[in-house]
Design an enzyme around this catalytic site. Structure first.
Site, PDB file in Angstrom:
ATOM      1  N   CYS A   1       3.511  -5.032   6.420  1.00 38.91           N
ATOM      2  CA  CYS A   1       3.086  -4.734   5.052  1.00 38.91           C
ATOM      3  C   CYS A   1       4.276  -4.231   4.240  1.00 38.91           C
ATOM      4  O   CYS A   1       5.360  -3.982   4.761  1.00 38.91           O
ATOM      5  CB  CYS A   1       1.984  -3.670   5.058  1.00 38.91           C
ATOM      6  SG  CYS A   1       0.420  -4.234   5.769  1.00 38.91           S
TER       7      CYS A   1
ATOM      8  N   HIS B   1       0.826  -1.211   0.000  1.00 39.26           N
ATOM      9  CA  HIS B   1       0.000   0.000   0.000  1.00 39.26           C
ATOM     10  C   HIS B   1       0.854   1.253   0.000  1.00 39.26           C
ATOM     11  O   HIS B   1       2.058   1.231   0.292  1.00 39.26           O
ATOM     12  CB  HIS B   1      -0.920   0.015   1.221  1.00 39.26           C
ATOM     13  CG  HIS B   1      -0.192   0.019   2.541  1.00 39.26           C
ATOM     14  ND1 HIS B   1       0.378   1.152   3.093  1.00 39.26           N
ATOM     15  CD2 HIS B   1       0.050  -0.984   3.427  1.00 39.26           C
ATOM     16  CE1 HIS B   1       0.933   0.852   4.248  1.00 39.26           C
ATOM     17  NE2 HIS B   1       0.757  -0.446   4.483  1.00 39.26           N
TER      18      HIS B   1
END
Length: 418
Positions: free
Chosen positions: A357, A338
């Site tokens: 992430c 992201h």
């Protein structure tokens, strides 16, 4: 007694005796002259039967399912057919009186409802036909379709008509546990226009995925056929789906994330098209290694650490960011690649700082197309592969997301029930 009185008494007795004899003769007795009357009655009945038969239609109507049936299919069971005649009228209604539209065959010898029936519903059919001489025949039946408790369905991905990346497996999640796995798997066929061998793998009693040995061939077409109507998936639980789904495979895009060099190399059809600096999981919260498939895309989404186990002493999430830009899911457990607007720009390409992430430099609001996060989002699709390496963490579980590519071909085939 005088002679005249004696004669009158004899005459009365004679008359009475004669009457008895007459009555006995009318009763038929057990032989003698009574047999003729019996034969006459039998002959008369035969003539009546023959006359009735001449008035009966030769048309024979058959309604499927049979009258009183339950657990009937919602797809193909219902049908009206006739021999030695043609159908003139068919009415099908649900228990509440709702008409079910249907279609006659061109020769009017059969009729079927249009579309799928409802589960756990009573239906009534009334049919009329006539033979070549115009004599009419009628038939009626009532049946009940299979209930939700006695049926199963499979929710599948990807969707019909979609275009996806080369890593997208066919993943089917059943709403009930399947014990007759071979029967169910035999009712599902997945094929590719590329000719690749496609094999199913059961992760558990509810999930069955299909994939080839290597990624799907770029620009190919994949077909999924569900022929599960009437298939017994578990004791007394039957399939109801009959459907064909096709989807297209796009160009071959695989992005290689290297947590050691903190870069991501995007390859398309074997050629590197871009290299982007990234920030992976910190030493305390390493990112899973392995080949991960993008399963969802969100231009903006909320990420709360509490939902994936990252909480402070007060039980609240260590982070709660309500507008994470350009987020793409890589695992069910919460791994994303992201955009990141809150981190200092110097960390990308230089330090691994996330909670697991893969982060890319981005802008708040997700409206700046010049950022690395926006570029990767706009140039990626569901089904693309992100191959994460050198994080120092374990390889992601094959069933954590659409990540069966982390199982070798022999292991994958060993999970097939056929």
């Amino acid at each position: 007694m005088t002679d005249s009185k004696r004669r009158r008494a004899l005459s009365a007795a004679s008359a009475l005796l004669g009457g008895v004899l007459v009555l006995t003769a009318c009763g038929g007795g057990d032989g003698g002259s009574g047999g003729g009357a019996s034969e006459g009655r039998e002959k008369s009945q035969a003539e009546v039967d023959e006359a009735a038969a001449k008035k009966t239609s030769a048309a024979r109507i058959k309604i499927t399912p049979k009258d009183g049936a339950d657990n009937a299919s919602i797809n193909n069971d219902a049908e009206v057919a006739v021999t030695k005649g043609k159908l003139t009228e068919v009415s099908m209604k649900s228990a509440d009186g709702t008409d079910v539209p249907g279609t006659f065959s061109a020769d009017k010898t059969s009729w079927k409802p249009e579309g799928q029936l409802q589960r756990a519903t009573v239906y009534k059919i009334a049919a009329e036909a006539e033979d070549g001489e115009g004599r009419k025949a009628h038939e009626n039946a009532s049946f009940t379709t299979v209930s939700p408790d006695n049926s199963f369905i499979g929710n599948f991905t990807p969707e019909d008509g979609s275009t996806v990346g080369v890593g997208m497996p066919v993943s089917i999640n059943f709403d009930k546990g399947i014990t007759n796995k071979a029967a169910v798997q035999n009712g599902i066929k997945v094929s590719s226009s590329s000719g690749q061998e496609v094999v199913g793998h059961w992760f558990n009693e509810k999930r069955l995925d299909f994939r080839p040995e290597d990624y799907w061939a770029g620009n190919s077409t994949v077909t999924l056929k569900l022929d599960l109507d009437g298939v017994e998936g578990a004791d007394g639980v039957y399939g109801v789906q009959q459907k064909t789904v096709t989807f297209k495979i796009a160009r071959n895009q695989v992005s290689i994330v290297d947590a050691k060099t903190r870069t991501m190399k995007i390859t398309r059809d074997g050629k590197t098209v871009k290299t982007i600096p990234i920030s992976a999981g910190s030493p305390d919260n390493k990112t899973y290694e392995g080949r991960m498939v993008i399963s969802e895309k969100f231009k903006e989404t909320r990420m709360n650490g509490a939902t994936v186990g990252f909480t402070d002493d007060d039980g609240k999430g260590e982070y709660d960011i309500k507008d994470v830009p350009h987020a793409m899911r890589l695992s069910t457990s919460g791994t994303f690649i992201h955009g990141n607007y809150w981190g200092d720009k110097s960390i990308f390409g230089n330090a691994n700082t996330s909670h697991g992430c893969v982060g890319l430099a981005d802008a708040k609001g997700a409206n700046d197309a010049s950022t690395p996060g926006a570029w990767f989002y706009n140039n990626s699709m569901v089904g693309d592969v992100v191959d994460v390496r050198n994080t120092g963490d374990k390889t992601i579980a094959p069933d954590n997301g659409l990540n069966g590519w982390n199982m070798d071909w022999a292991q994958w085939k060993a999970g097939s029930a056929v």
